[in-house]
Motif scaffolding. Sequence first.
Motif, mmCIF file in Angstrom:
data_model
loop_
_atom_site.group_PDB
_atom_site.id
_atom_site.type_symbol
_atom_site.label_atom_id
_atom_site.label_comp_id
_atom_site.label_asym_id
_atom_site.label_seq_id
_atom_site.Cartn_x
_atom_site.Cartn_y
_atom_site.Cartn_z
ATOM 1 N N LEU A 194 -3.122 -6.979 -10.897
ATOM 2 C CA LEU A 194 -2.540 -5.883 -10.103
ATOM 3 C C LEU A 194 -3.379 -5.618 -8.863
ATOM 4 N N GLN A 195 -2.695 -5.410 -7.742
ATOM 5 C CA GLN A 195 -3.390 -5.186 -6.478
ATOM 6 C C GLN A 195 -3.492 -3.690 -6.205
ATOM 7 N N THR A 196 -4.680 -3.277 -5.783
ATOM 8 C CA THR A 196 -4.945 -1.839 -5.671
ATOM 9 C C THR A 196 -5.692 -1.534 -4.384
ATOM 10 N N LYS A 197 -5.452 -0.362 -3.848
ATOM 11 C CA LYS A 197 -6.238 0.086 -2.692
ATOM 12 C C LYS A 197 -6.541 1.573 -2.837
ATOM 13 N N LEU A 198 -7.549 2.027 -2.089
ATOM 14 C CA LEU A 198 -7.787 3.468 -2.074
ATOM 15 C C LEU A 198 -6.689 4.126 -1.270
ATOM 16 N N THR A 199 -6.469 5.387 -1.465
ATOM 17 C CA THR A 199 -5.479 6.094 -0.649
ATOM 18 C C THR A 199 -6.083 7.408 -0.188
ATOM 19 N N GLY A 200 -5.701 7.838 1.007
ATOM 20 C CA GLY A 200 -6.277 9.066 1.553
ATOM 21 C C GLY A 200 -7.600 8.750 2.239
ATOM 22 N N ALA A 201 -8.478 9.735 2.290
ATOM 23 C CA ALA A 201 -9.703 9.576 3.064
ATOM 24 C C ALA A 201 -10.682 8.602 2.414
ATOM 25 N N GLY A 202 -10.614 8.417 1.116
ATOM 26 C CA GLY A 202 -11.575 7.552 0.426
ATOM 27 C C GLY A 202 -12.840 8.319 0.080
ATOM 28 N N GLY A 203 -13.925 7.552 -0.194
ATOM 29 C CA GLY A 203 -15.174 8.202 -0.605
ATOM 30 C C GLY A 203 -15.018 8.882 -1.952
ATOM 31 N N GLY A 204 -14.004 8.534 -2.698
ATOM 32 C CA GLY A 204 -13.656 9.212 -3.966
ATOM 33 C C GLY A 204 -12.145 9.350 -3.998
ATOM 34 N N GLY A 205 -11.636 10.308 -4.740
ATOM 35 C CA GLY A 205 -10.178 10.524 -4.779
ATOM 36 C C GLY A 205 -9.465 9.428 -5.555
ATOM 37 N N ARG B 76 8.273 -4.915 8.052
ATOM 38 C CA ARG B 76 9.245 -6.026 8.037
ATOM 39 C C ARG B 76 9.733 -6.265 6.608
ATOM 40 N N CYS B 77 8.786 -6.179 5.701
ATOM 41 C CA CYS B 77 9.102 -6.397 4.286
ATOM 42 C C CYS B 77 10.147 -5.376 3.800
ATOM 43 N N PHE B 78 9.925 -4.108 4.158
ATOM 44 C CA PHE B 78 10.857 -3.056 3.723
ATOM 45 C C PHE B 78 12.229 -3.249 4.353
ATOM 46 N N GLN B 79 12.206 -3.701 5.616
ATOM 47 C CA GLN B 79 13.484 -3.754 6.324
ATOM 48 C C GLN B 79 14.295 -5.015 6.035
ATOM 49 N N ASP B 80 13.641 -5.997 5.434
ATOM 50 C CA ASP B 80 14.337 -7.248 5.145
ATOM 51 C C ASP B 80 15.139 -7.085 3.856
ATOM 52 N N THR B 81 16.366 -6.629 4.027
ATOM 53 C CA THR B 81 17.166 -6.316 2.835
ATOM 54 C C THR B 81 17.587 -7.574 2.066
ATOM 55 N N ASP B 82 17.456 -8.760 2.701
ATOM 56 C CA ASP B 82 17.821 -9.988 1.985
ATOM 57 C C ASP B 82 16.704 -10.485 1.083
ATOM 58 N N LEU B 83 15.498 -9.953 1.302
ATOM 59 C CA LEU B 83 14.355 -10.423 0.525
ATOM 60 C C LEU B 83 14.517 -9.984 -0.934
ATOM 61 N N PRO B 84 14.458 -10.948 -1.877
ATOM 62 C CA PRO B 84 14.577 -10.508 -3.276
ATOM 63 C C PRO B 84 13.484 -9.490 -3.593
ATOM 64 N N ARG B 85 13.834 -8.518 -4.421
ATOM 65 C CA ARG B 85 12.916 -7.407 -4.686
ATOM 66 C C ARG B 85 11.566 -7.882 -5.251
ATOM 67 N N GLU B 86 11.663 -8.869 -6.124
ATOM 68 C CA GLU B 86 10.419 -9.343 -6.735
ATOM 69 C C GLU B 86 9.475 -9.905 -5.670
ATOM 70 N N SER B 87 10.052 -10.683 -4.734
ATOM 71 C CA SER B 87 9.222 -11.260 -3.669
ATOM 72 C C SER B 87 8.661 -10.143 -2.803
ATOM 73 N N MET B 88 9.486 -9.120 -2.570
ATOM 74 C CA MET B 88 9.008 -8.004 -1.755
ATOM 75 C C MET B 88 7.776 -7.367 -2.405
ATOM 76 N N LEU B 89 7.860 -7.149 -3.717
ATOM 77 C CA LEU B 89 6.746 -6.484 -4.406
ATOM 78 C C LEU B 89 5.496 -7.359 -4.403
ATOM 79 N N VAL B 90 5.691 -8.660 -4.578
ATOM 80 C CA VAL B 90 4.536 -9.565 -4.543
ATOM 81 C C VAL B 90 3.907 -9.515 -3.150
ATOM 82 N N GLY B 91 4.766 -9.562 -2.131
ATOM 83 C CA GLY B 91 4.273 -9.521 -0.748
ATOM 84 C C GLY B 91 3.529 -8.234 -0.466
ATOM 85 N N LEU B 92 4.110 -7.125 -0.898
ATOM 86 C CA LEU B 92 3.460 -5.835 -0.642
ATOM 87 C C LEU B 92 2.121 -5.751 -1.381
#
Length: 893
Positions: A782-793, A733-749
């Motif tokens: 800054l918000q961070t997550k693992l990507t891929g299978a995890g357990g490392g990487g 929804r965030c990506f598709q909401d083209t009216d959402l200011p970019r900064e708010s989109m990034l904070v939301g994501l």
Amino acid sequence: MTDGSSKGPDKYNFSTECVTIDNPDAGKDQFNSSSVPIYQSATFKGMNGEYDYSRSGNPTRTHLQHHLAKISSAKHAFAVSSGMAALDVIARILKPGDHVVAGDDLYGGSNRLLGYLQSNAGVVVHHIDTCTPSTVEQYLDKERTRLVLLETPTNPLIKICDVQEIASRVKAVCPSAIIVVDNTMMSPYLQRPLNFGADVVYDSATKYLSGHHDLMAGVVICNRDDLAKHMSFTINSVGNGLGPFDSFLLLRGLKTLAIRMDRQQASAKIIASFLNQLQFQVHYPGLKNHPGHHTHFKMAKDAGAVLSFETRDIKTSERIVGAAKLWGISVSFGAVNSLISMPCLMSHASIPAHLRAERGLPEDLIRLCVGIEDWEDLIDDLECSLVQAGAIRRREEQSTSSTLSSPEGSLERVGEERALGWQRCLPSDANNASMDGALQQPHTSGDAENIVVSAPGKVILFGEHAVVHGVTAIASALDLRCYGCLGARSDDTIHLVLPDLHSEYSTKVSALPWAETEVEKSDASDGDGNDVDMNPTLIAAIEKTLPPSITGKIRGAVVAFVHHYMSLCYPTKPSLTFTARSSIPIGAGLGSSAAYSTCVSAALLLYMQKVVINRQRATPHISHSGRKYIGVDIAATVNKWAFASERILHGTPSGIDNSVSVFGGAISYARGRAQPMIPLQGFQSMLLLLANTHVERDAKAVISRVHALKANQPGLFDECMRRIQDVVDEAVRCFQDTDLPRESMLVGLGKLVAANHAQLELLGVSHPALEMIIAKLKAYGLQTKLTGAGGGGCTVTLLPDSFGAGGESGKSGESAHTLAHVTSNLAQNGFSSIVTTVGGSGLGVLIDKKVWDMRLVDQDARESVAPLAGIFTQSSAEELAGKMKECGHWVFV
Ligand code: PLP
């Protein structure tokens, strides 16, 4: 004190200048001694003489400094008590708060001194890969960067950096920063960094300048009067000017610098070639397969006499070093005697193991410093050590063209399927003959025949693991790419070159198992790829032809390539070389294999004209940089073949990786959906920080842990799945909401990133190293997550736009500073990181502009075009993207 201000331009060639030592105080030697006298005196009588106290100046040292300035064509030269003293004198220009940008493969002692300045003198030091000028640029701070320290070639990895390019970029951003080059490996005979924009150059004269390992000394040269004045003041204040006896010895050593160096590097070339042909990974700029070969020869007269090589096994390396007789086990280099060492156990042991690993210093690396002994004796001794250590073996039968010949019989590398023809040649021929062992260039009949393609890696932004259980995942193309170059040859051979995996494979086309396959059936002859799939019979037959020594990733890459070659090129059976390069970290969960699969498929399809791109109309003034030029029908065909290759490599892939690689942008994928893959409309390119734990992932084990959780705690598992689906839906929804200011989109994501990671942690797929990165980045908001299978990487972090290049002035000061802080904080803990973007183009095809233009001209003009294939194999992975852009005009899906 008196420095060695030179009197003018060189009169003679270098070797002549070395032996002709002018007297700076002409007429003052009462006996006209032909060798410089040693004024072994601390004080000098009288009030008005030129000398009063040897800390401030001594006639023997003045002679030496004068001579050094002359042979270096520099205005000022200083001789001090060691190479480290030279760096110390230079570094005293720094004040608290100043920033230093320095290489990540520096001599251990330089590393230690900079570390000391960092912890005691308030200086901030960034250790980075200076071989990539753009990386240096990233760490520049207009206000604070005061010194950039370069070594080229580095010791012991023999990496090359482009002094001229870096100097011009640094001066553009920080005009007051000084460029300092440690020239110890080369000496003024081979390389003169002052000519390429360096402000100060220093040498450990303990090495080549003196040449006999009988003194410690350092030399500093520069042309700038202000810097010379500062350094002269420091030397007088500190009292580390070189003593009279050592000054005399150094003067004596300098007389033979050129002749020693000539002999040493002629033998070094032969030895490098010998090891290269035995298929060791050799680091030596004289080899054409060295990634910095061209850059090095832009600056240097020749390749020098230090090289290093990898055996892939620490114990084997230890045995080789232990077995050597003629090669002395010793730190240091530059003496007339040949030396062998294992840097990680010796000269670089002061660098912590995790930093060595992070800086890519292999623990099994052996460094050879070639002396002036007879080269045949050196080779014999090395050969015996390699045999005794079990790294190579002698075969008694007659040598064939696929083995190395030695007086004792033929040689072959243990664990390698083949070795190449090594011919002993005279040192005088070394320039030509010994370099024949360099990595073979594609045998092309001209650039016009080269097909160059590229494809991006991917990052899973949301939904990994859950996707296996029906939840939607969002993956996006990375701004890191794999490149493939396919060229014709004419010798019934297919040749696969994988420089980033340090491997190559070749086979006779006629030796391939054509008869056992159903190639005609699997060949999508109409080019639409309808029947495309992997052919298990063909795979089994290919596997049978491969030696067991080809294992792991390399085996997969070979099988996929040969399978696609046999499927797509039947019955033409052309002779081809395919070279693949990757700027995507390999095996880190970032889609490097899918990008490789895409490149193999696209290159072969294009070569066989099963898909055709209209090059005629792809004019350079095409709109939006070639994007969207390649039609979706072509992309769909490539994607089917890329998926088949992924199946060969991974068994049961979802298909998301290859689809992102071919189509680019971002894709939402859900297993059970009627249309599993949907391009994500409205997805905007974003800035991303990727951090690598360097913890090896066991993806299968992690996946089965998730399956076990599903079986044992279904309630918890289902709740996790629901929450991840919510996160993904919200992100869409965030990506598709083209009216959402970019900064708010990034904070939301950002919030969604954190929410997704929390669920992954509950699923048990995180790792302490991943958590450490996440916590560190959280401290910067800054918000961070693992990507891929995890357990490392790897982890992914969405960055605010301000962290990217902002406006004409580049990065906004504060954000660039924070980013530099973030990455150096990660680096200090052993994590490498890279800033990249997501959401860019998919498959790309190079339309070589130069060749294109040449078509209109004559054949001779066409032949004058620099071989594209050369640029392709010889650039470092980091340089490649830039160089490929310059090669011509790219079009994309
Ligand atoms: N720079 C390089 C590249 C070196 O290899 C060394 C010593 O090995 C130095 C500087 C330091 O020189 P010294 O040992 O003369 O202090």
